[in-house]
Design a protein around this motif. Structure first.
Motif, PDB file in Angstrom:
ATOM      1  N   MET A  23       0.860  -1.228  -0.001  1.00 42.62           N
ATOM      2  CA  MET A  23       0.027  -0.042  -0.059  1.00 42.62           C
ATOM      3  C   MET A  23       0.915   1.281  -0.040  1.00 42.62           C
ATOM      4  O   MET A  23       0.654   2.326  -0.953  1.00 42.62           O
ATOM      5  N   ALA A  24       1.938   1.251   0.964  1.00 40.81           N
ATOM      6  CA  ALA A  24       2.546   2.293   1.001  1.00 40.81           C
ATOM      7  C   ALA A  24       3.538   2.774  -0.265  1.00 40.81           C
ATOM      8  O   ALA A  24       3.973   3.886  -0.615  1.00 40.81           O
ATOM      9  N   ILE A  25       3.921   1.758  -1.154  1.00 44.42           N
ATOM     10  CA  ILE A  25       4.720   1.854  -2.304  1.00 44.42           C
ATOM     11  C   ILE A  25       3.805   2.249  -3.444  1.00 44.42           C
ATOM     12  O   ILE A  25       4.158   3.130  -4.102  1.00 44.42           O
ATOM     13  N   ILE A  26       2.527   1.688  -3.519  1.00 46.52           N
ATOM     14  CA  ILE A  26       1.906   1.927  -4.694  1.00 46.52           C
ATOM     15  C   ILE A  26       0.762   3.321  -4.558  1.00 46.52           C
ATOM     16  O   ILE A  26       0.867   4.091  -5.528  1.00 46.52           O
ATOM     17  N   THR A  27       0.556   3.713  -3.209  1.00 48.25           N
ATOM     18  CA  THR A  27      -0.424   4.753  -3.046  1.00 48.25           C
ATOM     19  C   THR A  27       0.131   6.228  -3.722  1.00 48.25           C
ATOM     20  O   THR A  27      -0.521   6.897  -4.238  1.00 48.25           O
ATOM     21  N   PRO A  28       1.285   6.491  -3.237  1.00 45.80           N
ATOM     22  CA  PRO A  28       1.841   7.884  -3.682  1.00 45.80           C
ATOM     23  C   PRO A  28       1.796   7.841  -5.334  1.00 45.80           C
ATOM     24  O   PRO A  28       1.364   9.015  -5.843  1.00 45.80           O
ATOM     25  N   PHE A  29       2.158   6.922  -5.823  1.00 44.56           N
ATOM     26  CA  PHE A  29       2.142   7.039  -7.299  1.00 44.56           C
ATOM     27  C   PHE A  29       0.686   6.863  -8.093  1.00 44.56           C
ATOM     28  O   PHE A  29       0.480   7.770  -8.892  1.00 44.56           O
ATOM     29  N   ALA A  30      -0.202   6.209  -7.165  1.00 42.39           N
ATOM     30  CA  ALA A  30      -1.520   6.328  -7.497  1.00 42.39           C
ATOM     31  C   ALA A  30      -1.986   7.617  -7.622  1.00 42.39           C
ATOM     32  O   ALA A  30      -2.913   8.106  -8.205  1.00 42.39           O
ATOM     33  N   GLY A  31      -1.695   8.354  -6.401  1.00 41.62           N
ATOM     34  CA  GLY A  31      -2.210   9.613  -6.103  1.00 41.62           C
ATOM     35  C   GLY A  31      -1.755  10.758  -7.105  1.00 41.62           C
ATOM     36  O   GLY A  31      -2.573  11.509  -7.663  1.00 41.62           O
ATOM     37  N   ARG A  32      -0.590  10.531  -7.616  1.00 39.05           N
ATOM     38  CA  ARG A  32       0.057  11.600  -8.394  1.00 39.05           C
ATOM     39  C   ARG A  32      -0.700  11.146  -9.761  1.00 39.05           C
ATOM     40  O   ARG A  32      -0.881  12.067 -10.582  1.00 39.05           O
ATOM     41  N   LEU A  33      -0.968   9.806 -10.460  1.00 40.65           N
ATOM     42  CA  LEU A  33      -1.511   9.662 -11.599  1.00 40.65           C
ATOM     43  C   LEU A  33      -3.037  10.220 -11.630  1.00 40.65           C
ATOM     44  O   LEU A  33      -3.511  10.713 -12.688  1.00 40.65           O
ATOM     45  N   SER A  34      -3.492  10.232 -10.590  1.00 34.59           N
ATOM     46  CA  SER A  34      -4.936  10.645 -10.219  1.00 34.59           C
ATOM     47  C   SER A  34      -5.017  12.043 -10.665  1.00 34.59           C
ATOM     48  O   SER A  34      -6.133  12.571 -10.773  1.00 34.59           O
ATOM     49  N   ASP A  35      -4.000  12.877 -10.468  1.00 31.89           N
ATOM     50  CA  ASP A  35      -4.059  14.319 -10.968  1.00 31.89           C
ATOM     51  C   ASP A  35      -4.046  14.319 -12.514  1.00 31.89           C
ATOM     52  O   ASP A  35      -4.530  15.306 -12.979  1.00 31.89           O
ATOM     53  N   ARG A  36      -3.661  13.403 -13.221  1.00 31.41           N
ATOM     54  CA  ARG A  36      -3.515  13.385 -14.702  1.00 31.41           C
ATOM     55  C   ARG A  36      -4.607  12.876 -15.414  1.00 31.41           C
ATOM     56  O   ARG A  36      -5.192  13.233 -16.650  1.00 31.41           O
ATOM     57  N   TYR A  37      -5.163  11.518 -14.649  1.00 25.73           N
ATOM     58  CA  TYR A  37      -5.843  10.578 -15.358  1.00 25.73           C
ATOM     59  C   TYR A  37      -7.090  10.192 -14.825  1.00 25.73           C
ATOM     60  O   TYR A  37      -7.235  10.689 -13.544  1.00 25.73           O
ATOM     61  N   GLU A  38      -8.034   9.866 -15.208  1.00 24.79           N
ATOM     62  CA  GLU A  38      -9.574   9.422 -14.954  1.00 24.79           C
ATOM     63  C   GLU A  38      -9.321   8.486 -13.568  1.00 24.79           C
ATOM     64  O   GLU A  38      -8.823   7.353 -13.744  1.00 24.79           O
ATOM     65  N   PRO A  39      -9.728   9.060 -12.531  1.00 27.00           N
ATOM     66  CA  PRO A  39      -9.391   8.060 -11.165  1.00 27.00           C
ATOM     67  C   PRO A  39     -10.337   7.013 -11.136  1.00 27.00           C
ATOM     68  O   PRO A  39     -10.125   5.877 -10.477  1.00 27.00           O
ATOM     69  N   ARG A  40     -11.265   7.003 -11.908  1.00 27.05           N
ATOM     70  CA  ARG A  40     -12.372   5.798 -11.913  1.00 27.05           C
ATOM     71  C   ARG A  40     -11.724   4.581 -12.305  1.00 27.05           C
ATOM     72  O   ARG A  40     -12.196   3.607 -11.713  1.00 27.05           O
ATOM     73  N   ILE A  41     -11.220   4.445 -13.264  1.00 30.01           N
ATOM     74  CA  ILE A  41     -10.761   3.368 -13.954  1.00 30.01           C
ATOM     75  C   ILE A  41      -9.798   2.728 -12.849  1.00 30.01           C
ATOM     76  O   ILE A  41      -9.832   1.358 -12.564  1.00 30.01           O
ATOM     77  N   MET A  42      -8.711   3.581 -12.346  1.00 28.20           N
ATOM     78  CA  MET A  42      -7.604   3.142 -11.481  1.00 28.20           C
ATOM     79  C   MET A  42      -8.133   2.596 -10.335  1.00 28.20           C
ATOM     80  O   MET A  42      -7.927   1.465  -9.753  1.00 28.20           O
ATOM     81  N   ALA A  43      -9.332   3.125  -9.776  1.00 30.02           N
ATOM     82  CA  ALA A  43      -9.818   2.935  -8.291  1.00 30.02           C
ATOM     83  C   ALA A  43     -10.536   1.701  -8.878  1.00 30.02           C
ATOM     84  O   ALA A  43     -10.555   0.371  -7.776  1.00 30.02           O
ATOM     85  N   SER A  44     -11.270   1.215  -9.758  1.00 26.39           N
ATOM     86  CA  SER A  44     -12.169   0.127 -10.064  1.00 26.39           C
ATOM     87  C   SER A  44     -11.305  -1.180 -10.089  1.00 26.39           C
ATOM     88  O   SER A  44     -11.453  -2.254  -9.807  1.00 26.39           O
TER      89      SER A  44
END
Length: 454
Positions: free
Chosen positions: A308-329
């Motif tokens: 979780m700690a490794i993935i979360t910062p990258f996922a948060g950064r990507l959600s500034d640029r791309y649709e968060p719906r797909i990543m979260a699903s």
């Protein structure tokens, strides 16, 4: 430069505070067998040690979120840290299980004040184009706390004793208090200053939540069913009241008119309902069925929060640029897979199998959490940041309580109010299997809730 200093200071302070409460929760979970041994506590009362903390936090999250919007986020945040620190000290000195549960209630009140303001402070301090990265860092701190909790909690419990876990929170709490008065002494966020506080709505909301959770944990007893019905009726009355007043404690139109806000919160509720009790269940399994020490059980359980700690910062950064719906699903789908892995656990299950399941869960939750949180906070106006942060915290806390409630219900039906001894191990394994099946079904439904938002 001053604004940048304020941003970084706000992120630092909120992130340290966000580390403390999950660390406390995960380390106490690993210490539950030691607490049960000292106080000769049965399985049901033992599960109230984490549940009392979560329930109280959930009760007060929304009211304190509204108070923070009116009177200032920093004031509520600072008061919460002070209460949390005092309650931690009292918990370390608890003479009985009931006293410990009582002090955990007080700790939960302080935690609610921290939960609802930490994220809102970050959201207020950072502009939208930087918010996802900041939220990702903050949530990574949460998962770092979850990561270190089982390991340090196991080591501390094994060598020093479970009371030291609570003593450890005192210097950290004092550090945060000093940083607030040093770095943010002239800063405050109160977007709804001067508005009225909805006391009747707050009382109805908190009472309804207690009735539902208490009733859920008391099933299948008739009083449990009655409490759930009463709680649901109160919730309906609460919704009607909030829609009819000018300054509601929770603006219900956010759910009815804001699709992204509503479905993102629903997805968060489902996700936490299906995942929070994983550490609780596996901690009992590893220490009772597998015979591991608290220290070694913690070393295995660390696999999930590390991912979780490794993935979360990258996922948060990507959600500034791309649709968060797909990543979260996608994250929700991976969590479902991880839960299914544990649904077939047995006395012969290997440690490697358990670690693989924890890694899958950790990756899935990391992909889900910060994009989902960014979607919620980015879907409302600035004046609703406190309430939106409180809603995020409430979905998490209610989900966590429901997760523990499901586990408690299965334990009550299959194990009963007895200490967990070797004779109960087959029932314990069966309880864990059934609980994970329920969690997997819940999370599968959560995939569709995550995809439904725009």
């Amino acid at each position: 430069m001053g604004n940048n200093v304020n941003k970084m200071s706000a992120l630092l302070i909120a992130t340290i505070a966000s580390f403390l409460t999950p660390f406390m929760g995960s380390s106490v979970n690993i210490a539950l067998p030691a607490i049960a041994s000292e106080f000769a506590t049965d399985a049901i009362l033992l599960s109230w040690i984490p549940t009392a903390f979560l329930l109280t936090s959930a009760m007060f999250a929304v009211p304190f979120g509204r108070i923070a919007d009116i009177h200032g986020m920093k004031k509520v945040f600072t008061s919460g840290i002070i209460i949390f620190t005092i309650a931690s000290f009292l918990s370390a000195m608890a003479p009985s299980t009931l006293a410990l549960i009582g002090f955990r209630v007080l700790q939960g009140i302080g935690s609610a004040m921290i939960f609802v303001t930490g994220l809102a402070i970050i959201t207020s301090a950072f502009p939208p184009q930087e918010r996802g990265k900041a939220i990702g860092i903050n949530i990574a701190a949460v998962y770092t706390g979850l990561s270190l909790g089982p390991v340090l909690g196991g080591l501390i419990t094994h060598y020093i004793g479970w009371r030291s876990l609570f003593y450890l929170m005192v210097p950290f709490g004092l550090l945060v208090i000093v940083l607030v008065f040093w770095k943010l002494r002239e800063q405050e966020w109160a977007a709804c200053k001067g508005e009225k506080f909805d006391l009747p709505g707050s009382v109805i909301y908190s009472t309804a939540l207690v009735l539902v959770i208490f009733g859920f944990s008391s099933l299948p007893d008739i009083w449990g069913i009655a409490a759930i019905i009463a709680g649901v009726l109160l919730f309906l009355g609460f919704i009607r009241l909030e829609l009819s007043i000018a300054s509601p404690v929770l603006d219900m139109t956010l759910f009815f008119k804001n699709r992204a806000f509503a479905f993102s919160n629903m997805a968060a509720l489902i996700n936490y309902s299906a995942t929070f009790a994983v550490t609780f269940l596996l901690s009992l399994y590893l220490q009772y069925v597998k015979g591991l020490s608290a220290q070694n059980a913690g070393l295995i359980l660390i696999a999930q929060p590390i991912m979780m700690a490794i993935i979360t910062p990258f996922a948060g950064r990507l959600s500034d640029r791309y649709e968060p719906r797909i990543m979260a699903s996608v994250g929700m789908a991976l969590v479902t897979l991880g839960l299914l892995i544990f649904a077939v656990i047995s006395a012969q299950t290997t440690f490697e199998y358990i670690i693989i399941g924890l890694i899958v869960l950790g990756i899935g939750f990391g992909l889900f959490s910060s994009p989902n949180t960014n979607a919620i906070m980015g879907s409302v106006e600035r004046r609703f940041f406190g309430v939106a942060s409180a809603t995020v915290s409430t979905m998490r806390l209610v989900g966590q309580v429901l997760s523990m409630g499901i586990a408690m219900l299965i334990f009550a039906l299959l194990i009963g109010r007895v200490q967990i001894l070797p004779a109960q191990y087959p029932a314990l394994i069966q309880s864990i299997q059934i609980t994970f099946i329920i969690f997997a079904v819940l999370c599968f439904g959560g995939i569709f809730a995550s995809m439904a938002r725009k």
